[in-house]
Design an enzyme around this catalytic site. Structure first.
Site, short mmCIF file in Angstrom:
data_model
loop_
_atom_site.label_atom_id
_atom_site.label_comp_id
_atom_site.label_asym_id
_atom_site.label_seq_id
_atom_site.Cartn_x
_atom_site.Cartn_y
_atom_site.Cartn_z
N SER A 189 0.86 -1.28 -0.01
CA SER A 189 0.06 -0.04 -0.08
C SER A 189 0.99 1.30 -0.03
O SER A 189 1.52 1.35 -0.71
CB SER A 189 -1.02 0.06 1.14
OG SER A 189 -1.74 1.08 1.15
N THR A 190 0.63 2.03 1.01
CA THR A 190 1.57 3.32 1.04
C THR A 190 3.03 3.16 0.96
O THR A 190 3.61 2.28 1.62
CB THR A 190 1.38 4.17 2.39
OG1 THR A 190 0.03 4.40 2.66
CG2 THR A 190 2.04 5.39 2.34
N HIS A 216 -2.49 -1.06 -3.34
CA HIS A 216 -3.84 -0.26 -3.07
C HIS A 216 -3.68 1.06 -3.88
O HIS A 216 -2.80 1.98 -3.66
CB HIS A 216 -3.93 0.26 -1.65
CG HIS A 216 -4.13 -1.02 -0.86
ND1 HIS A 216 -3.97 -0.99 0.85
CD2 HIS A 216 -4.66 -2.06 -1.11
CE1 HIS A 216 -4.55 -2.06 1.15
NE2 HIS A 216 -4.69 -2.94 0.28
N MET A 306 -0.04 1.00 5.36
CA MET A 306 -0.63 1.12 6.47
C MET A 306 -1.50 0.23 6.61
O MET A 306 -2.23 -0.67 5.74
CB MET A 306 -1.27 2.38 6.49
CG MET A 306 -0.40 3.60 6.59
SD MET A 306 -1.19 5.29 6.51
CE MET A 306 -1.32 5.51 4.67
N ASP A 309 -3.95 -5.20 5.82
CA ASP A 309 -4.21 -6.06 4.67
C ASP A 309 -3.23 -7.10 4.19
O ASP A 309 -2.10 -6.51 3.99
CB ASP A 309 -4.82 -5.08 3.56
CG ASP A 309 -5.48 -5.98 2.53
OD1 ASP A 309 -5.89 -6.85 2.69
OD2 ASP A 309 -5.31 -5.27 1.08
#
Length: 364
Positions: A189-190, A216, A306, A309
């Site tokens: 993600s991030t 993401h 973050m 997941d």
């Protein structure tokens, strides 16, 4: 202490709205504004904010040029705003390459129609970036004022862990033993776009396994991201489509806004994004389908991001006998997703980003 934010945008309307939204959070303090990149650099050096929100198109100096100079002179987590277009995706990816930590789509309609949602999303993202791994940006940890409140999950991302949590596992894993896999699945993600680029560019064109990538990312961005990776890597990379077939040396990127699954025949299934799921695409969904399709023949890798997941999908893979690697804290932008996997004792190895690429390149 409150998170200090510098708001940078040439639009007076957007500067005011962003400032008003952030000022509504008692744990955030807008310490200044700037109307162009040159002012942003000057204000960053003078005010030492914890987080900067940055527009791209501005007079005098654009946002990406400003980010590059800020990261050289006074490294600070930057949240970029960009349009939900193909060009917006390119700009966001360029900004991440320049050193920005994250991005948000700049959507004036959402501000008017869904002010509460925009407020929650922006404030939570700012709080999360205030907890960004300072080492990944070259910032000493003591320079940041971390917020005292935890954040709730948000669309496409989730809040970073509170600093009061127990210490995360350290990266002390031995090199993995060589084995062959039918599939390599990577979730992030991030910080993921830069991390994926760093890992995948280390792989040879003759890489022996198929790959699936779950990042993401908004629907408008994934095609541009896949095309960028394909140009940079020796393996092939494309945005996944329903019916695509897994093959060695091909990485398929889950399309934004949808879910990607694999079946036992090696075919990709692209499904509509389920509104009950926070993440579209969701790492858990793809990992879970891989566990069912390939049992103990999967290598799952959880990179920076973050939230958590990927943890439950990793649990399913471990139960099937597959291997799971997690990125270490020191090389993550946000040590959330890998930490969730490591703290659940699901990681066979915890490695730096450099080592993940190197070890992947060596798998049989």
């Amino acid at each position: 202490m409150a998170v200090k934010v510098l708001v940078v945008d040439d639009s007076g309307f957007f500067r005011r709205r962003v400032t008003e939204i952030l000022a509504g959070d008692p744990q955030i303090q807008v310490v200044g504004t700037a109307t162009n990149g040159k002012e942003a650099i000057e204000q960053t050096q003078a005010l030492r904010p914890d987080v900067i929100t940055m527009d791209y198109e501005m007079p005098v100096m654009d946002g990406i040029s400003a980010v590059k100079q800020i990261m050289q002179r006074c490294p600070t987590p930057v949240l970029m705003f960009s349009s939900l277009t193909y060009e917006g995706a390119r700009v966001s990816l360029d900004a991440l390459d320049a050193g920005a930590a994250d991005y948000l789509p700049k959507n004036f309609e959402d501000i008017s129609r869904n002010p509460d949602k925009v407020r929650q999303l922006l404030c939570e993202r700012v709080h999360a970036l205030a907890r960004t791994n300072r080492r990944s940006l070259g910032i000493a940890p003591a320079t940041v004022s971390a917020p005292s409140v935890s954040s709730r999950p948000l669309t496409g991302s989730a809040s970073a862990p509170r600093s009061s949590e127990p210490p995360a596992p350290r990266s002390s894993s031995p090199a993995p033993r060589k084995r062959s896999y039918k599939l390599v699945a990577i979730g992030t993600s991030t910080g993921g776009p830069v991390a994926l680029q760093k890992v995948l560019t280390q792989l040879p064109a003759s890489f022996p396994a198929p790959l699936v990538l779950i990042q993401h990312m908004p629907a408008a961005f994934t095609k541009a991201f896949a095309e960028r990776l394909d140009k940079l890597c020796r393996i092939s990379v494309k945005e996944a489509e329903d019916g695509d077939i897994l093959r060695p040396g091909l990485a398929l990127l889950a399309p934004g806004g949808k879910q990607m699954m694999v079946d036992g025949r090696g075919a990709i299934r692209i499904l509509p994004g389920d509104e009950r799921l926070n993440y579209k695409p969701c790492v858990d969904v793809t990992f879970g389908s891989a566990a069912k399709a390939f049992g103990d023949k999967v290598l799952a890798v959880v990179l920076t991001g973050m939230g958590a997941d990927g943890r439950e999908g990793a649990r399913m893979l471990k139960q099937a006998g597959s291997s799971v690697w997690a990125q270490d804290e020191a090389s993550c932008v946000i040590y959330g997703m890998p930490m969730a996997v490591a703290k659940a004792n699901l990681a066979d190895g915890i490695y730096s980003l450099d080592d993940i690429g190197r070890y992947l390149a060596e798998i049989g």
